[in-house]
Design a protein around this motif. Structure first.
Motif, PDB file in Angstrom:
ATOM      1  N   ASP A   8       0.863  -1.179   0.000  1.00 52.51           N
ATOM      2  CA  ASP A   8       0.000   0.000   0.000  1.00 52.51           C
ATOM      3  C   ASP A   8       0.899   1.228   0.000  1.00 52.51           C
ATOM      4  O   ASP A   8       1.494   1.573   1.019  1.00 52.51           O
ATOM      5  N   LEU A   9       1.012   1.882  -1.137  1.00 56.85           N
ATOM      6  CA  LEU A   9       1.880   3.046  -1.268  1.00 56.85           C
ATOM      7  C   LEU A   9       1.292   4.291  -0.608  1.00 56.85           C
ATOM      8  O   LEU A   9       1.991   5.292  -0.423  1.00 56.85           O
ATOM      9  N   ALA A  10       0.016   4.246  -0.222  1.00 58.65           N
ATOM     10  CA  ALA A  10      -0.626   5.400   0.405  1.00 58.65           C
ATOM     11  C   ALA A  10      -0.310   5.496   1.900  1.00 58.65           C
ATOM     12  O   ALA A  10      -0.555   6.523   2.511  1.00 58.65           O
ATOM     13  N   THR A  11       0.232   4.450   2.471  1.00 59.39           N
ATOM     14  CA  THR A  11       0.524   4.446   3.896  1.00 59.39           C
ATOM     15  C   THR A  11       1.933   4.963   4.163  1.00 59.39           C
ATOM     16  O   THR A  11       2.792   4.947   3.278  1.00 59.39           O
ATOM     17  N   THR A  13       3.958   3.525   6.165  1.00 58.80           N
ATOM     18  CA  THR A  13       4.812   2.369   6.432  1.00 58.80           C
ATOM     19  C   THR A  13       5.629   2.047   5.197  1.00 58.80           C
ATOM     20  O   THR A  13       5.071   1.847   4.116  1.00 58.80           O
ATOM     21  N   PRO A  14       6.964   1.988   5.341  1.00 60.33           N
ATOM     22  CA  PRO A  14       7.811   1.695   4.178  1.00 60.33           C
ATOM     23  C   PRO A  14       7.471   0.323   3.576  1.00 60.33           C
ATOM     24  O   PRO A  14       7.101  -0.604   4.306  1.00 60.33           O
ATOM     25  N   PRO A  15       7.620   0.192   2.251  1.00 59.50           N
ATOM     26  CA  PRO A  15       7.295  -1.087   1.606  1.00 59.50           C
ATOM     27  C   PRO A  15       8.031  -2.293   2.197  1.00 59.50           C
ATOM     28  O   PRO A  15       7.439  -3.357   2.342  1.00 59.50           O
ATOM     29  N   TYR A  16       9.300  -2.133   2.570  1.00 61.96           N
ATOM     30  CA  TYR A  16      10.016  -3.287   3.120  1.00 61.96           C
ATOM     31  C   TYR A  16       9.386  -3.748   4.434  1.00 61.96           C
ATOM     32  O   TYR A  16       9.330  -4.947   4.708  1.00 61.96           O
ATOM     33  N   ASP A  47       6.894  -8.954  -8.973  1.00 64.51           N
ATOM     34  CA  ASP A  47       5.457  -9.150  -8.728  1.00 64.51           C
ATOM     35  C   ASP A  47       4.839  -7.952  -8.010  1.00 64.51           C
ATOM     36  O   ASP A  47       3.689  -7.587  -8.278  1.00 64.51           O
ATOM     37  N   LEU A  48       5.596  -7.356  -7.086  1.00 66.11           N
ATOM     38  CA  LEU A  48       5.073  -6.259  -6.282  1.00 66.11           C
ATOM     39  C   LEU A  48       5.324  -4.885  -6.904  1.00 66.11           C
ATOM     40  O   LEU A  48       4.778  -3.889  -6.443  1.00 66.11           O
TER      41      LEU A  48
END
Length: 133
Positions: A8-11, A13-16, A47-48
């Motif tokens: 979720d790029l809107a949060t 929280t970093p992707p990792y 994939d992500l």
């Protein structure tokens, strides 16, 4: 790995951290068993739609917590036993029975309210963000 990981790029929280948390949760609920092979860094990154370094960092964090083991021949696999993990690691991945019961309750209540899984996750993530977690 059959279970789906979603970024979720809107949060905030970093992707990792999202990858790390979701893999930990999949292990905690039994979706990923000991010895299960995780996708390669490149494969999961593709994939992500994230950089390979993002997935590599998530895997390194999981390995540091002894949740997964990485070697050249087998790739990255779920660690064999919880006893091999440092004290508190099981709690970190949500293995506590009371926490899992609360998660089940949340899912049931969400279903009664007509919410799907994505909305439940969004609500939970939003609340955690408000609390600074």
């Amino acid at each position: 790995m059959e279970a789906q990981i979603v970024i979720d790029l809107a949060t905030a929280t970093p992707p990792y951290e999202q990858i790390q948390g979701q893999i930990s949760a999949l292990i905690a609920v039994g979706e990923l068993q000991a010895g299960a092979r995780l996708p390669t860094v490149r494969s999961l990154a593709a994939d992500l739609g994230v950089a390979a370094g993002t997935v590599a960092r998530a895997y390194k964090e999981l390995e540091a917590a002894r949740i997964v083991i990485t070697n050249r021949r087998q790739g990255t696999v779920v660690a064999g036993s919880r006893q091999a993990r440092p004290p508190g690691a099981a709690r970190a991945v949500g293995a506590d029975g009371a926490v899992m019961a609360a998660v089940e309750h949340l899912i049931e209540e969400g279903e009664r309210a007509g919410l799907d899984g994505t909305m439940l996750i969004t609500l939970l993530q939003g609340r955690l963000n408000q609390r600074g977690k």
